[in-house]
Motif scaffolding. Structure first.
Motif, short mmCIF file in Angstrom:
data_model
loop_
_atom_site.label_atom_id
_atom_site.label_comp_id
_atom_site.label_asym_id
_atom_site.label_seq_id
_atom_site.Cartn_x
_atom_site.Cartn_y
_atom_site.Cartn_z
N ARG A 1 -31.79 -43.99 -11.08
CA ARG A 1 -31.74 -42.60 -11.56
C ARG A 1 -32.47 -42.39 -12.88
O ARG A 1 -32.75 -41.25 -13.26
CB ARG A 1 -30.28 -42.16 -11.70
N ASP B 1 -23.95 -37.98 -17.05
CA ASP B 1 -23.55 -37.55 -15.71
C ASP B 1 -22.88 -38.70 -14.95
O ASP B 1 -21.89 -38.49 -14.25
CB ASP B 1 -24.79 -37.05 -14.97
N SER B 2 -23.42 -39.91 -15.10
CA SER B 2 -22.84 -41.06 -14.40
C SER B 2 -21.44 -41.38 -14.92
O SER B 2 -20.58 -41.85 -14.15
CB SER B 2 -23.76 -42.28 -14.54
N ALA C 1 -18.38 -39.24 -13.33
CA ALA C 1 -17.96 -39.42 -11.93
C ALA C 1 -16.44 -39.54 -11.83
O ALA C 1 -15.85 -40.52 -12.30
CB ALA C 1 -18.64 -40.64 -11.34
N HIS D 1 -30.98 -31.37 -12.03
CA HIS D 1 -30.01 -30.97 -11.00
C HIS D 1 -30.72 -30.47 -9.75
O HIS D 1 -30.28 -30.72 -8.62
CB HIS D 1 -29.09 -29.89 -11.58
N GLY E 1 -31.51 -33.23 -7.57
CA GLY E 1 -30.37 -34.02 -7.13
C GLY E 1 -30.07 -35.21 -8.00
O GLY E 1 -29.28 -36.08 -7.62
N ASN E 2 -30.68 -35.27 -9.20
CA ASN E 2 -30.46 -36.41 -10.09
C ASN E 2 -29.39 -36.11 -11.13
O ASN E 2 -29.18 -36.91 -12.04
CB ASN E 2 -31.76 -36.83 -10.78
N GLN F 1 -25.41 -34.94 -10.78
CA GLN F 1 -24.43 -34.74 -9.73
C GLN F 1 -23.29 -33.80 -10.12
O GLN F 1 -22.47 -33.44 -9.28
CB GLN F 1 -23.88 -36.11 -9.29
N HIS F 2 -23.25 -33.43 -11.39
CA HIS F 2 -22.24 -32.50 -11.88
C HIS F 2 -22.92 -31.26 -12.42
O HIS F 2 -24.12 -31.25 -12.66
CB HIS F 2 -21.38 -33.16 -12.96
#
Length: 313
Positions: free
Chosen positions: A85, A122-123, A126, A175, A178-179, A181-182
């Protein structure tokens, strides 16, 4: 060889006389209020000593230096999957540039430019709420520095969020690929809060020691991250830690380092020490002007460089 107790006060004295101090970051209103004459430096050694001079006990906003700590946490959660990512190459562009994202389909060049740090944040989100992630990051930094007084400066976070249109654009753009996710708002809110952590030079130098000690806390012996992961984070700091000035910084200073627009720089001398320097005035690339000069003079005086045959404590 000169001792740190002799070198650091001399550095503070010589730099105090300079008129070329750079400019404070005015695009974040709270940072624009900081006194540009401030200067602090601290060196924490693997042997357990801390030598400091100047305004080393004054708190400042660590800003992008927090990206070192969030990267360590994210790699602990995601492992090497994180690199699908975000890249590991120097960007050659400004820290908040959107140009490369278009050509590279929403994948940031490295985790230290703003876009890359948003992906890392973002990671960490999760399965968690932003307040939980902010708490986790804060606990990690407190653990590393062995100091429970470290906190987020809410005024700086609010000031940064109110002027974060470009970072929001980066988040929305990733976003769309799609990279991210929130929701971009949740990612950005978490991001500005970890950038708004307040630390002083002593605390920051202590927090960086695990990267100088192969991933372990040298004072307790406890493992923080693996030696391989520590080595790789140091490599990214050396090649990407100063944005489009990373090559020049490596040429002049020669140690892994990460800067922040609050005027701080965290430098790592593997096997020897961790160095934190703070001077709020920035150069044209967004790095501390006098902080860079101070590190250049310090490593020359101490014969510290990853390119030298050996480093000395």
């Amino acid at each position: 060889m000169p001792h740190l107790q002799e070198i650091l006060p001399k550095l503070v004295s010589s730099l105090a006389a300079r008129s070329d101090r750079g400019s404070v970051a005015t695009y974040i209103p709270e940072l624009a209020k900081v006194d540009p004459t401030k200067f602090g430096i601290a060196v924490a050694t693997l042997a357990g000593s801390v030598v400091a001079a100047g305004n080393a006990d004054e708190l400042f906003s660590i800003q992008s230096i927090s990206k070192v700590f969030t990267l360590a946490l994210a790699l602990g959660k995601c492992g090497d999957m994180l690199w699908t990512r975000v890249g590991r190459e120097p960007s050659g562009n400004r820290f908040n540039s959107i140009v490369q994202l278009e050509y590279e389909k929403g994948v940031p060049r490295n985790p230290f430019v703003n876009a890359g740090a948003l992906v890392v944040t973002d990671s960490l989100l999760a399965g968690h709420e932003p307040r939980e992630v902010i708490g986790e990051i804060l606990r990690f930094v407190r653990f590393l520095a062995d100091d429970d007084t470290i906190s987020v400066n809410r005024a700086v976070a609010a000031s940064e969020q109110s002027t974060a249109s470009r970072n929001m654009a980066l988040a929305h753009y990733m976003h769309s690929f799609g990279n991210l996710q929130h929701a971009p708002q949740r990612v950005l809110g978490t991001y500005v809060h970890h950038c708004a952590i307040d630390m002083n030079c002593r605390q920051l130098a202590a927090a960086g020691l695990f990267l100088a000690a192969g991933g372990r806390n040298p004072l307790t012996g406890h493992s923080v991250i693996s030696p391989l992961r520590a080595r790789r984070i140091n490599a990214l700091m050396l090649t990407c830690g100063h944005y489009d000035a990373s090559g020049d910084f490596a040429f002049r200073v020669g140690i892994p380092s990460k800067s922040g627009v609050g005027g701080g720089i965290l430098g790592i001398v593997p096997g020897v020490a961790s160095v934190a320097v703070w001077s709020p005035g920035l150069d044209s690339s967004g790095n501390s002007h006098l902080g860079t000069i101070a590190l250049e003079e310090l490593v020359q005086a101490m014969d510290w460089s990853v390119f030298a045959p050996r480093a000395h404590a």
